[in-house]
Design a protein around this motif. Sequence first.
Motif, PDB file in Angstrom:
ATOM      1  N   TRP A 173       0.968  -1.147  -0.085  1.00 39.43           N
ATOM      2  CA  TRP A 173      -0.230   0.034   0.046  1.00 39.43           C
ATOM      3  C   TRP A 173       1.004   1.264   0.004  1.00 39.43           C
ATOM      4  O   TRP A 173       0.496   2.410  -0.433  1.00 39.43           O
ATOM      5  CB  TRP A 173      -0.731  -0.195   1.132  1.00 39.43           C
ATOM      6  N   GLN A 174       1.991   1.214   0.784  1.00 38.67           N
ATOM      7  CA  GLN A 174       2.885   2.414   0.648  1.00 38.67           C
ATOM      8  C   GLN A 174       3.369   2.786  -0.661  1.00 38.67           C
ATOM      9  O   GLN A 174       3.540   3.897  -1.029  1.00 38.67           O
ATOM     10  CB  GLN A 174       3.926   2.038   1.769  1.00 38.67           C
ATOM     11  N   GLU A 175       3.647   1.772  -1.509  1.00 41.68           N
ATOM     12  CA  GLU A 175       4.149   1.830  -2.845  1.00 41.68           C
ATOM     13  C   GLU A 175       2.817   2.836  -3.729  1.00 41.68           C
ATOM     14  O   GLU A 175       3.218   3.508  -4.735  1.00 41.68           O
ATOM     15  CB  GLU A 175       4.526   0.757  -3.655  1.00 41.68           C
ATOM     16  N   ALA A 554       3.625   7.582  11.870  1.00 40.33           N
ATOM     17  CA  ALA A 554       4.931   7.980  11.464  1.00 40.33           C
ATOM     18  C   ALA A 554       5.832   6.837  10.972  1.00 40.33           C
ATOM     19  O   ALA A 554       6.689   6.963  10.032  1.00 40.33           O
ATOM     20  CB  ALA A 554       5.485   8.715  12.489  1.00 40.33           C
ATOM     21  N   ILE A 555       5.604   5.778  11.672  1.00 41.73           N
ATOM     22  CA  ILE A 555       6.550   4.560  11.385  1.00 41.73           C
ATOM     23  C   ILE A 555       6.212   3.899  10.042  1.00 41.73           C
ATOM     24  O   ILE A 555       6.763   3.336   9.183  1.00 41.73           O
ATOM     25  CB  ILE A 555       6.674   3.662  12.428  1.00 41.73           C
ATOM     26  N   THR A 556       4.770   3.845   9.950  1.00 43.50           N
ATOM     27  CA  THR A 556       4.171   3.323   8.842  1.00 43.50           C
ATOM     28  C   THR A 556       4.279   3.858   7.447  1.00 43.50           C
ATOM     29  O   THR A 556       4.469   3.442   6.316  1.00 43.50           O
ATOM     30  CB  THR A 556       2.525   2.999   9.078  1.00 43.50           C
ATOM     31  N   ASN A 557       4.432   5.316   7.719  1.00 49.82           N
ATOM     32  CA  ASN A 557       4.593   6.357   6.368  1.00 49.82           C
ATOM     33  C   ASN A 557       5.673   7.073   6.612  1.00 49.82           C
ATOM     34  O   ASN A 557       5.687   8.296   7.129  1.00 49.82           O
ATOM     35  CB  ASN A 557       3.240   7.094   6.391  1.00 49.82           C
ATOM     36  N   PRO A 558       6.939   6.590   6.450  1.00 54.88           N
ATOM     37  CA  PRO A 558       8.252   7.171   6.639  1.00 54.88           C
ATOM     38  C   PRO A 558       8.524   8.289   5.933  1.00 54.88           C
ATOM     39  O   PRO A 558       9.174   9.379   6.179  1.00 54.88           O
ATOM     40  CB  PRO A 558       9.376   6.197   6.361  1.00 54.88           C
ATOM     41  N   HIS A 559       7.718   8.776   4.660  1.00 51.62           N
ATOM     42  CA  HIS A 559       7.768   9.806   3.936  1.00 51.62           C
ATOM     43  C   HIS A 559       6.874  11.061   4.664  1.00 51.62           C
ATOM     44  O   HIS A 559       7.087  12.224   4.235  1.00 51.62           O
ATOM     45  CB  HIS A 559       7.264   9.770   2.459  1.00 51.62           C
ATOM     46  N   PRO A 651      11.132   8.327  10.521  1.00 56.01           N
ATOM     47  CA  PRO A 651      10.690   9.457   9.458  1.00 56.01           C
ATOM     48  C   PRO A 651      11.550  10.667   9.621  1.00 56.01           C
ATOM     49  O   PRO A 651      11.678  11.357   8.871  1.00 56.01           O
ATOM     50  CB  PRO A 651       9.141   9.613   9.630  1.00 56.01           C
ATOM     51  N   VAL A 652      11.688  10.793  10.814  1.00 54.97           N
ATOM     52  CA  VAL A 652      12.548  12.069  11.388  1.00 54.97           C
ATOM     53  C   VAL A 652      13.924  12.131  10.552  1.00 54.97           C
ATOM     54  O   VAL A 652      14.407  13.034  10.251  1.00 54.97           O
ATOM     55  CB  VAL A 652      12.517  12.394  12.474  1.00 54.97           C
ATOM     56  N   SER A 653      14.825  11.143  10.761  1.00 50.44           N
ATOM     57  CA  SER A 653      16.030  10.867  10.309  1.00 50.44           C
ATOM     58  C   SER A 653      16.170  10.522   8.861  1.00 50.44           C
ATOM     59  O   SER A 653      17.201  10.927   8.421  1.00 50.44           O
ATOM     60  CB  SER A 653      16.600   9.902  11.350  1.00 50.44           C
ATOM     61  N   THR A 654      15.136  10.119   8.437  1.00 50.15           N
ATOM     62  CA  THR A 654      15.348   9.609   7.151  1.00 50.15           C
ATOM     63  C   THR A 654      14.306  10.459   5.972  1.00 50.15           C
ATOM     64  O   THR A 654      14.285  10.156   4.790  1.00 50.15           O
ATOM     65  CB  THR A 654      14.885   8.214   6.857  1.00 50.15           C
ATOM     66  N   SER A 655      13.570  11.492   6.389  1.00 48.05           N
ATOM     67  CA  SER A 655      12.730  12.311   5.685  1.00 48.05           C
ATOM     68  C   SER A 655      13.413  12.959   4.616  1.00 48.05           C
ATOM     69  O   SER A 655      13.037  13.389   3.360  1.00 48.05           O
ATOM     70  CB  SER A 655      11.978  13.309   6.623  1.00 48.05           C
ATOM     71  N   GLN A 656      14.753  13.320   4.865  1.00 47.59           N
ATOM     72  CA  GLN A 656      15.507  14.099   3.822  1.00 47.59           C
ATOM     73  C   GLN A 656      15.904  13.230   2.545  1.00 47.59           C
ATOM     74  O   GLN A 656      15.467  13.639   1.423  1.00 47.59           O
ATOM     75  CB  GLN A 656      16.430  14.705   4.362  1.00 47.59           C
TER      76      GLN A 656
END
Length: 828
Positions: A173-175, A554-559, A651-656
């Motif tokens: 689903w995330q894709e 936030a964990i399920t949707n890292p973007h 998602p905070v550390s990988t959002s970039q």
Amino acid sequence: MAHFDTEYQRLEASYSDSPPGEENLLVHVPEGSKSPWHHIENLDLFFQRISFKNGFTCMLLGEIFELVQLVFVVAFTVFLANCVDYDILFANKFVNHTDSSKVTLPDAFLPVDVCSARIRDNVFVIFILIISGVFWLHRLVKFIYNICCYWEIRSFYINALKMSMTDLPYFTWQEVQARIIEIQKEHQICIHKKELTELDIYHRILRFKNYMVAMVNKSLLPVRFRLPLLGDTVFYTRGLKYNFELIFFWGPGSLFENEWSLKPEYKRGGNRLELADRLSSRILWIGIANLLLCPVILIWQILYAFFSYTEVIKREPGSLGARCWSLYGRFYLRHFNELDHELMSRLSKGYKASSKYMNCFMSPLLTVVAKNVAFFAGSILAVLIALTIYDEDVLAVEHVLSSITLLGICITVCRSFIPDKHMVFCPEQLLKVILAHIHYMPDHWQGNAHRYETRDEFAQLFQYKAVFILEELLSPVITPFILIFCLRRKSLEIIDFFRNFTVDVVGVGDTCSFAQMDVRQHGHPAWMSAGKTEASIYQQAEDGKTELSLMHFAITNPHWQPPRESTHFISLLKEKVHREAAAGQQGIIAENPAFTSTHSLQSDSEPRSLIANLLMGPPSLASLHLGREGSINPVSIGVSEGASALRSLSPVSTSQHLRGSYPSARLPRPDHPAVVAGRAMTGSGTDARTISSGSSAWEGQLSSMVLSEYASTEMSIHALYMHEVNKISLLTNDMHNQQSRGEVSESVNEDMEAARTFPRSSTFPTTSHQAGAAQQSGSQRHYGRTSAQRTPRMPMGGWSEENQMSRHHDPVPEEGSEDELPPHIHKV
């Protein structure tokens, strides 16, 4: 009503055919390039159909079989009641044959003219056929409409999302969601906003379900009852849920005027009493309609249950003793903004541990009785089987075959009450494992897992399949009385709930404010929101629902990029988990919630559990730390590395670096720890981007499973940590209450007398400061003439606790005019 100082700014409401916020928005689209999916009118329904993701053929066949199933049940039942001569079938009447002496099955069928005459003469059967025919025509029209919508969804998948129907099962689903967000810039499927976010899509899919989750969380729906002999019980069936949704959301005269907008009169508080009377009358008429249709619905429920479960019971008699998550449990355990497949995947992971926990509570008396009944029934069955082996004509004796069947069912049922002799009684350990997956449970369960009271309350969430079937059969009879005598009393509370907890979000429409997962507006101080939340007791979500839902989303949707307050909360929580896990590795275990919550799962009773695997770490993350004598410490193995891996999934550390084009952003970078672990597990050196591009469907699916397990594990460790922090907070508050009990009793009485002067509802009564309430600096907010002070964490409404303080809520202030509380709109 007093004005709430929230982040929602005041704007005039618009109730056109589209959600508010785009009245002055002009989107220029060239005539020749307009997409067929430009400005989809009902995006809620469109996204709901996309989220099914089963393929056009599956959805088409499902709709066709539903129509055929209805016709079959009605026609077959009428045929059995009017067209069969049971005297011939039971050999009570002889039949004269010219060619054979055997009685065949067609001999028991009545002639067509006799059958049709019996149907015409039966008024009740004619009434049933008319009702069924009208309902079937309604379903036929809905089927034609759904097929058109399904074809549109199929075209959208193929032409817009570039996904073929054959590869669709291999996409997560995330894709799919990432591609929808990306094509919004090209096709403008929503003209209300230039860009869509993950939260916008979830709001549209789960708009009404978020309201239902919030009402269950605030104990607003009448689903808990105290019966004379049964005690505290929960009754929440599909029929009752259907009536709730009919009354609140989409039925005639409901609170919503369309899919995305609450009626304007319900957003103002000046006429709340009038609206409550109107809602009460509507509930009364719907309850009377349910009472009149009760015979028809009851017959349908009985027939459907008979045709659905009889064969299963015959084949697997123990299936009735199996357990399933109750409908109430699925709403109580559901996060805000959690899709159906995400919820069921999470609950399915906790099914085995939940079954083991319930099996720990075996009555010794019942075990002795079951063993002896099984012995006697087995002895008789053994004799009958031996006789049939000796001479098969024994089966022709009347009731012999029935006796064999009933004895087999009796033995199977008795065995379900006989515990496994190798089972170890470890309820506290199992309850920790259950909590790691379901994420929610009342506070008083911790430390009391061995008590039957806890077991009975957990059984309300995890009930027997037989209880589920029985409740569904009784639902047509009980539902009208719940609507008429219970739900009507809560009309004023329901009106206040929808007015106080509905916000207008640009490009989305009216949504439940709890679904915003705003820690500042709906956080609870006992769930790591102290100093960050400004919510009164009336506004707080129970059992850490806001905080846990925020972490899960936030964990399920890292973007997804949360608001500033939410980002700070998430990053602070992750830092605490990482820091205390590292401290646990170094042996600093005093007052360490992270170590306590995870170390309790390291036991032989639940070998290689999810959290145990996390602490051990995957091969690419964990390293073995040997003690002085060379022995492996199972607690210190990989704690720091595992915590670092979980923190890197934030998602905070990988959002970039996760932002980018959707074909390459569906998975983290190739050097991401989760991807490295995935390659280690698969034994392949394939790059993550190659996997996600679909070169190998199996490798792509396996990589998605690895990332999903990491996300699930991360959420489990944070849920356990937050519950441990809440437990420590409760113990601290209890100690503080005992010390300051004599200091605040006088001020408490004065506050209680002042609070009685305000109008209130029975569900959300006036706040009164409890004797011994913890005094926290900066914890008061004033709304008009009232003040709300945070108190120690209260149990969820409806759960009974021993020696607990009375639960009170902030008052619902009275509005002076209809314009004092305008609709709010989310600041974008």
